[in-house]
Structure formats: C-alpha cells, structure tokens
Design an enzyme around this catalytic site. Structure first.
Site, PDB file in Angstrom:
ATOM      1  N   GLU A   1      36.542  37.046  90.876  1.00 24.25           N
ATOM      2  CA  GLU A   1      36.875  36.372  92.115  1.00 24.25           C
ATOM      3  C   GLU A   1      37.676  37.922  92.652  1.00 24.25           C
ATOM      4  O   GLU A   1      36.850  37.963  94.083  1.00 24.25           O
ATOM      5  CB  GLU A   1      37.938  36.143  91.569  1.00 24.25           C
TER       6      GLU A   1
ATOM      7  N   CYS B   1      42.233  34.826  85.516  1.00 18.82           N
ATOM      8  CA  CYS B   1      42.985  35.556  85.610  1.00 18.82           C
ATOM      9  C   CYS B   1      43.880  36.044  86.403  1.00 18.82           C
ATOM     10  O   CYS B   1      44.123  36.128  87.348  1.00 18.82           O
ATOM     11  CB  CYS B   1      42.421  37.319  84.648  1.00 18.82           C
TER      12      CYS B   1
ATOM     13  N   CYS C   1      36.683  41.819  87.843  1.00 15.84           N
ATOM     14  CA  CYS C   1      36.290  39.832  87.905  1.00 15.84           C
ATOM     15  C   CYS C   1      34.833  39.000  88.754  1.00 15.84           C
ATOM     16  O   CYS C   1      35.293  39.705  90.570  1.00 15.84           O
ATOM     17  CB  CYS C   1      37.539  39.153  87.842  1.00 15.84           C
TER      18      CYS C   1
ATOM     19  N   ASN D   1      30.984  38.857  87.467  1.00 17.04           N
ATOM     20  CA  ASN D   1      31.680  39.852  87.170  1.00 17.04           C
ATOM     21  C   ASN D   1      30.885  40.812  86.832  1.00 17.04           C
ATOM     22  O   ASN D   1      29.720  40.825  86.465  1.00 17.04           O
ATOM     23  CB  ASN D   1      33.222  39.093  85.571  1.00 17.04           C
TER      24      ASN D   1
HETATM   25  N1  THU Z   1      36.359  37.338  84.311  1.00 19.64           N
HETATM   26  C1  THU Z   1      36.528  36.571  85.676  1.00 19.64           C
HETATM   27  O1  THU Z   1      35.655  37.076  85.909  1.00 19.64           O
HETATM   28  N2  THU Z   1      36.932  36.619  85.907  1.00 19.64           N
HETATM   29  C2  THU Z   1      38.782  35.172  85.693  1.00 19.64           C
HETATM   30  O2  THU Z   1      39.244  35.243  86.459  1.00 19.64           O
HETATM   31  C3  THU Z   1      38.697  35.502  84.732  1.00 19.64           C
HETATM   32  C4  THU Z   1      37.658  36.555  82.924  1.00 19.64           C
HETATM   33  C5  THU Z   1      35.983  38.306  83.045  1.00 19.64           C
HETATM   34  C6  THU Z   1      35.851  39.246  83.112  1.00 19.64           C
HETATM   35  C7  THU Z   1      35.142  39.793  82.287  1.00 19.64           C
HETATM   36  O3  THU Z   1      34.055  40.536  82.151  1.00 19.64           O
HETATM   37  C8  THU Z   1      34.931  38.984  81.709  1.00 19.64           C
HETATM   38  O4  THU Z   1      35.153  37.809  81.801  1.00 19.64           O
HETATM   39  C9  THU Z   1      35.580  38.202  80.601  1.00 19.64           C
HETATM   40  O5  THU Z   1      37.365  38.224  80.773  1.00 19.64           O
END
Ligand code: THU
Length: 268
Positions: free
Chosen positions: A187, A218, A185, A174
């Site tokens: 992914e 998410c 994110c 992320n």
């Molecule tokens: N985040 C991800 O990288 N992947 C997910 O599927 C859920 C959330 C990150 C986004 C943000 O930088 C932090 O986690 C908090 O939401």
C-alpha cells in the site's frame, strides 16, 4: 571525469528536479528525490514522502526502488540523488541488490559491475490509463501486482493497485529488505509512487493478499493512507467471498493527524 559522463549526469539531474519539487516534506522541509537508472538506460524516480508520525517516512531511495520492483524491474545500475547520498541508502541498495555500491561523487553511485552512467533513455512509466468498471478486474490487477513482490524475508506477497478519478492506475507490491525497518508494504509502495508521479485524486485501492484472504492493511499503512487519502475506498480480495469494502477513514478512527506539526501553508 569524461565529458560525456558529465553531460549524462547533468541530464539526469535535470530529470530529477521535478521529483524534488513533488517530495512531501511539510515536517522537515527536506525535499529530496532520487533517480534510479536501470540496465537499459531507462530510469525511475522516487520522492521523499513524510508522514505525521515521522518514522513512517518513505525515503526517496526506497520509494524509487519499490516503484521499480512493482514494475517488474530490479536491474538498477546507478542512483543520482538530489542531496549527498547517505550511508543508509548505500546499505539499503547493497542489501536489496546483493551487490556493492561505489560513490562516484557525493550524489551519484554505481551498483555492482557498472562502471559508468548510461545515456538516459525513456523513463519507466509506473502508471497506466485504465477503464476498470468491475471490482473483479481491479482485484485481478492487484493480484498481478502481488506477483512482483520482493519477499525474501516473509514469502508473503501483497499487491495493490490504486485508481485515480481521471482514469489512471498504478501498482504496489511489498518490497522487503533484510533490514526490516526498511521493508515497504504494498500500500505504501503505491502511495509513494502516486506522490512521486503527481497523482492526488485517488478514488479506490484494490488489495490482494494471496496467502491470507482475510488480510487487511497494517497499522502503518492505515496511518500513511489517512494522511493522503482519507476518502479513498479500499476493496479487499476475500477469495471466493464478496470483497470487503471500506473507506480509509473508517479503518482508522481517531487517527493522529499532523495538523499542528506542519509548517504553515503546506498541505497535500
Ligand atoms: N504487508 C503489506 O504489504 N501490507 C500490509 O498491509 C501488511 C503487511 C507486507 C509487509 C511484509 O513484506 C509482509 O507483508 C509481512 O508483513
């Protein structure tokens, strides 16, 4: 402008051309890409990656920057774009790098104290040939990817690696911005890299959420993943428990598809 700068610009624009072609823009037809130059002259690319839900588009500059960060590089000194650079992208880079940017022409900007473009050296290659047989090894790589997360907002690292059927792996982590709408994110970072660098046959994504061993992708990532890789298997780290394994299509039943939005003849 000095002639060596003009030659460097021309060479970077030539490097950029294939990444413009790889942009996924079936909804707007705006095929765009950027190259970010790093402090040793190497460079990394990012293509625009659209999605049926429009607002989840990965702009080219975010795609390129998040790829660099996942590779452990934040030393961006310049950007060359396929189109006139918009104010939003300038602000994004200023916030991410904590420096000011200056446009030297409509499609080239310099960051911080950089005074000119560097002669391009080898490109940064954001994927590796691998032979991962065991889930533990994939999950360990996802954990390493999480260590590159840029998380000044949440302090919540997430990492993943995607494997292709032909034996390549690319990482994602992320990458946050003080503008939360521009947070990407792990992914989507990995998916954006894959599309930019021409990988289509994705087989499995290993995912690690070191601070939350029950973490799952998410909704935004599910929506983007289903458009590109509905059959990809997701393997999620569960710490000491057995990893949780599920296909992307089973994570988002009854999803919104862009089939009737796409222009005829475009598919991933
Ligand atoms: N985040 C991800 O990288 N992947 C997910 O599927 C859920 C959330 C990150 C986004 C943000 O930088 C932090 O986690 C908090 O939401």
């Amino acid at each position: 402008m000095k002639s060596d700068q003009a030659a460097i610009m021309a060479s970077l624009r030539r490097h950029l051309a294939p990444f413009v072609e790889r942009a996924y823009a079936p909804y707007s037809q705006k095929k765009q890409a950027v190259i970010l130059q790093l402090s040793d002259g190497s460079w990394v690319a990012g293509s625009r990656v659209e999605n049926a839900s429009y607002s989840l588009v990965i702009p080219a500059a975010i795609n390129a920057f998040s790829t660099a960060v996942a590779m452990g590089r934040k030393d961006v000194v310049a950007m060359v774009a396929s189109d006139p650079i918009e104010r939003e992208d300038m602000l994004y880079l200023e916030r991410a790098m904590g420096v000011s940017v200056s446009l030297i022409c409509e499609d080239v900007l310099l960051l911080g104290t950089a005074r000119q473009l560097l002669k391009p050296t080898e490109p940064l290659i954001p994927y590796y040939p691998v032979n991962i047989q065991r889930r533990e090894d994939g999950l360990r790589s996802a954990g390493f990817a999480a260590q590159q997360a840029l998380i000044p907002e949440s302090y919540f690292p997430v990492g993943c690696v995607v494997l292709s059927k032909d034996g390549y792996m690319w990482p994602g982590c992320n990458v946050e911005s003080s503008d939360w709408q521009r947070v990407i994110c792990a992914e989507r970072n990995a998916l954006g890299t894959a599309i930019t660098y021409g990988f289509k046959n994705w087989s499995v994504m290993y995912l690690s959420c070191p601070k939350d061993p029950s973490g799952t992708p998410c909704g935004a990532c599910r929506q983007v993943m289903i458009e590109f890789a509905p059959d990809m298997e997701l393997v999620m780290d569960r710490g000491l428990e057995t990893p949780f394994v599920i296909k992307v299509r089973d994570l988002l039943p009854f999803s919104f598809t862009g089939d009737t939005l796409k222009s005829e003849g475009t598919s991933f």
